[in-house]
Design an enzyme around this catalytic site. Structure first.
Site, PDB file in Angstrom:
ATOM      1  N   HIS A  82       0.852  -1.185   0.000  1.00  0.00           N
ATOM      2  CA  HIS A  82       0.000   0.000   0.000  1.00  0.00           C
ATOM      3  C   HIS A  82       0.891   1.239   0.000  1.00  0.00           C
ATOM      4  O   HIS A  82       1.932   1.249   0.655  1.00  0.00           O
ATOM      5  CB  HIS A  82      -0.881  -0.002   1.257  1.00  0.00           C
ATOM      6  CG  HIS A  82      -1.761   1.202   1.364  1.00  0.00           C
ATOM      7  ND1 HIS A  82      -2.890   1.353   0.593  1.00  0.00           N
ATOM      8  CD2 HIS A  82      -1.684   2.314   2.136  1.00  0.00           C
ATOM      9  CE1 HIS A  82      -3.472   2.502   0.886  1.00  0.00           C
ATOM     10  NE2 HIS A  82      -2.759   3.111   1.813  1.00  0.00           N
ATOM     11  N   ASP A 161     -15.466   2.635   6.917  1.00  0.00           N
ATOM     12  CA  ASP A 161     -14.329   3.567   6.792  1.00  0.00           C
ATOM     13  C   ASP A 161     -14.673   4.687   5.816  1.00  0.00           C
ATOM     14  O   ASP A 161     -14.367   5.853   6.061  1.00  0.00           O
ATOM     15  CB  ASP A 161     -13.068   2.823   6.332  1.00  0.00           C
ATOM     16  CG  ASP A 161     -11.981   3.806   5.935  1.00  0.00           C
ATOM     17  OD1 ASP A 161     -11.546   4.567   6.811  1.00  0.00           O
ATOM     18  OD2 ASP A 161     -11.611   3.861   4.743  1.00  0.00           O
ATOM     19  N   ARG A 168     -15.025  12.728   8.649  1.00  0.00           N
ATOM     20  CA  ARG A 168     -13.810  13.360   9.200  1.00  0.00           C
ATOM     21  C   ARG A 168     -13.390  14.561   8.369  1.00  0.00           C
ATOM     22  O   ARG A 168     -12.946  15.583   8.884  1.00  0.00           O
ATOM     23  CB  ARG A 168     -12.662  12.336   9.230  1.00  0.00           C
ATOM     24  CG  ARG A 168     -12.776  11.323  10.350  1.00  0.00           C
ATOM     25  CD  ARG A 168     -11.863  10.139  10.093  1.00  0.00           C
ATOM     26  NE  ARG A 168     -10.476  10.496   9.910  1.00  0.00           N
ATOM     27  CZ  ARG A 168      -9.592   9.748   9.246  1.00  0.00           C
ATOM     28  NH1 ARG A 168      -9.942   8.591   8.730  1.00  0.00           N
ATOM     29  NH2 ARG A 168      -8.355  10.145   9.112  1.00  0.00           N
ATOM     30  N   SER A 183      -8.062   3.430   9.459  1.00  0.00           N
ATOM     31  CA  SER A 183      -8.652   3.585   8.132  1.00  0.00           C
ATOM     32  C   SER A 183      -7.846   2.790   7.087  1.00  0.00           C
ATOM     33  O   SER A 183      -8.395   1.992   6.318  1.00  0.00           O
ATOM     34  CB  SER A 183      -8.678   5.077   7.788  1.00  0.00           C
ATOM     35  OG  SER A 183      -8.914   5.292   6.438  1.00  0.00           O
ATOM     36  N   LYS A 187      -8.901  -1.338   5.339  1.00  0.00           N
ATOM     37  CA  LYS A 187      -9.052  -1.645   3.919  1.00  0.00           C
ATOM     38  C   LYS A 187      -8.101  -2.762   3.495  1.00  0.00           C
ATOM     39  O   LYS A 187      -8.436  -3.618   2.690  1.00  0.00           O
ATOM     40  CB  LYS A 187      -8.806  -0.388   3.082  1.00  0.00           C
ATOM     41  CG  LYS A 187      -9.980   0.592   3.187  1.00  0.00           C
ATOM     42  CD  LYS A 187      -9.716   1.899   2.480  1.00  0.00           C
ATOM     43  CE  LYS A 187      -8.763   2.763   3.246  1.00  0.00           C
ATOM     44  NZ  LYS A 187      -9.002   4.188   3.262  1.00  0.00           N
TER      45      LYS A 187
HETATM   46  N1  URA Z   1      -5.619   7.418   3.737  1.00  0.00           N
HETATM   47  C1  URA Z   1      -6.610   6.618   4.199  1.00  0.00           C
HETATM   48  O1  URA Z   1      -6.926   5.590   3.602  1.00  0.00           O
HETATM   49  N2  URA Z   1      -7.227   6.981   5.342  1.00  0.00           N
HETATM   50  C2  URA Z   1      -6.922   8.097   6.031  1.00  0.00           C
HETATM   51  O2  URA Z   1      -7.525   8.344   7.052  1.00  0.00           O
HETATM   52  C3  URA Z   1      -5.907   8.921   5.526  1.00  0.00           C
HETATM   53  C4  URA Z   1      -5.271   8.548   4.381  1.00  0.00           C
END
Ligand code: URA
Length: 434
Positions: A82, A161, A168, A183, A187
């Site tokens: 990632h 999320d 947010r 977050s 994923k």
């Molecule tokens: N990238 C994400 O996937 N989540 C966040 O909260 C910030 C950056």
């Protein structure tokens, strides 16, 4: 259970139980908790934090809020990579064929670009015919057949999320370590991986501008991994300037293919090797960094990594004649040099502005429904600590949008800070945390 009590607990700096966190996620996801109460709780978390156990529970609750991809029939070892995003970041396209060429399965879902950062799925689609929208069965079959598939996700991964991230964004609560860490990790866990390497970008082109905060975020994600049985390694990389020398979809594919042929920009090489080494070590295929390094060098020099990329492109419907002859990629109508405002030494590049200029030129999108021009982008001619003269281009604009040229030129010129002093350049790979 009562959401008001949960908000009050966090407001008063108390620890939330797993059941309270799960209750919040499931009730908010199903619309039974309104945005104003969710916002109050998120703000309380933002202000008072979460400990490692709470952060891990939040991660798993969000991961479990939607589909979880089961890749256990493909392999016991599912390694995901990632990146927290940046400008000109084509590393996945170079790294993943290298990993697959070493016999480590690659089943990777990537996103599309939004705002100033690009997305791997868009970049791959700039190869004529390449299909990123495979079904999950086709995706798995490709990994079984050739050891690699790169697609975009059609699954409903970690929807809680998505909802919380959007909230947010509207209440000034994006930059919280437990919220960012959970977050990202939710994923990754939902997409079926058991080992995760994260390229945590840090600098003027990344959302983490500060290395101290980036290191805390990295440790938090490694900690979540330990709590939930996933091995996580973070490589902190410098995003004070675009990665490599191209920004924009087709331009980045061209640079990635050249890199797989062994012609790599220095920063691209350092990031690629560093991530590859961590993945190889996690896979158990090498005992130490030195032998992992040799393995990477060998698959590039022998042409096996490039062959794997060709195999991937072919399998997903792409026209490999473009990979074999990069001049087949058609250029846009306008290629315009950008000259610096003054001569001197480049001490800083406001990388986010370069990303924004590429969006103006058509290479990215401001909202998720905007169409991308694959030919558009920027070739970076000069980077930090290069000496420039007023008649030597710092960059070249590639676009079909004549009316965006002047604004993009200004944006690029403004992003280069040129002085008469030399600056100490930060290393590309800043730290490895595991
Ligand atoms: N990238 C994400 O996937 N989540 C966040 O909260 C910030 C950056």
């Amino acid at each position: 259970m009562n959401i008001v009590n949960i908000i009050e607990k966090k407001r008063d700096k108390k620890e939330l139980t797993k059941e309270e966190i799960e209750y919040f996620i499931s009730e908010y996801s199903s619309g039974n908790i309104p945005d104003y109460q969710a916002a109050a709780l998120i703000m309380a978390i933002y202000l008072n934090g979460m400990n490692r156990r709470e952060t891990a529970d939040l991660t798993m609750a969000m991961a479990n809020s939607g589909e979880i991809l089961d890749l256990s029939d493909v392999s016991d070892l599912i390694i995901d990579k990632h990146s927290t995003g940046g400008v000109g970041d084509k590393i996945t396209i170079i790294l993943m064929p290298i990993i697959a060429a070493l016999g480590i399965p690659v089943a990777k879902m990537s996103g599309r670009g939004l705002g100033f950062t690009g997305g791997t799925a868009d970049k791959l689609e700039s190869i004529p015919g390449y299909n990123v929208d495979l079904s999950i069965d086709e995706f798995k079959q490709n990994v079984k057949d050739i050891g690699i598939s790169l697609i975009t996700s059609s699954l409903n991964l970690a929807p809680a999320d998505k909802k919380i991230y959007a909230l947010r964004d509207t209440i000034g609560c994006v930059s919280s370590i437990p919220l960012i860490a959970s977050s990202i990790m939710s994923k990754k866990i939902a997409s079926g991986s058991n080992k995760i390497v994260i390229d945590l970008t840090c600098g003027s082109g990344a959302f983490m501008k500060n290395i101290v905060k980036a290191a805390i975020l990295a440790r938090t994600m490694v900690g979540i991994g330990k709590s939930v049985g996933r091995e996580v390694r973070c490589v902190l990389t410098n995003m004070d300037e675009p990665v490599g020398y191209s920004v924009g979809n087709q331009l980045e594919i061209i640079e990635a293919v050249k890199a797989l042929k062994g012609d790599m920009a220095k920063d691209v090489e350092e990031i690629t090797y560093s991530l590859a080494i961590q993945i190889i070590l996690m896979s158990g295929k090498a005992k130490d960094e030195q032998s992992a390094h040799e393995m990477v060098k060998d698959v590039i020099e022998s042409g096996k990594a490039l062959d794997k990329f060709r195999e991937l492109v072919k399998k997903q419907g792409g026209d490999i004649s473009y990979i074999d002859d990069l001049s087949k990629f058609e250029e846009p109508k306008y290629i315009v040099p950008v000259f610096p405002k003054r001569g001197g030494n480049i001490v800083k590049i406001k990388t986010e502005k370069i990303g924004r200029a590429s969006v103006l030129l058509g290479a990215g999108r401001n909202n998720k429904d905007e169409k991308i021009d694959f030919q558009a982008g920027i070739i970076i001619n000069k980077k930090i600590n290069d000496i420039v003269k007023k008649d030597i281009p710092i960059a070249y604009i590639y676009t079909n949008r004549e009316n965006s040229i002047d604004e993009a030129i200004k944006e690029i010129q403004d992003s280069y800070v040129i002085l008469n002093i030399k600056r100490i350049k930060r290393r590309t790979v800043l730290q490895i945390i595991n």
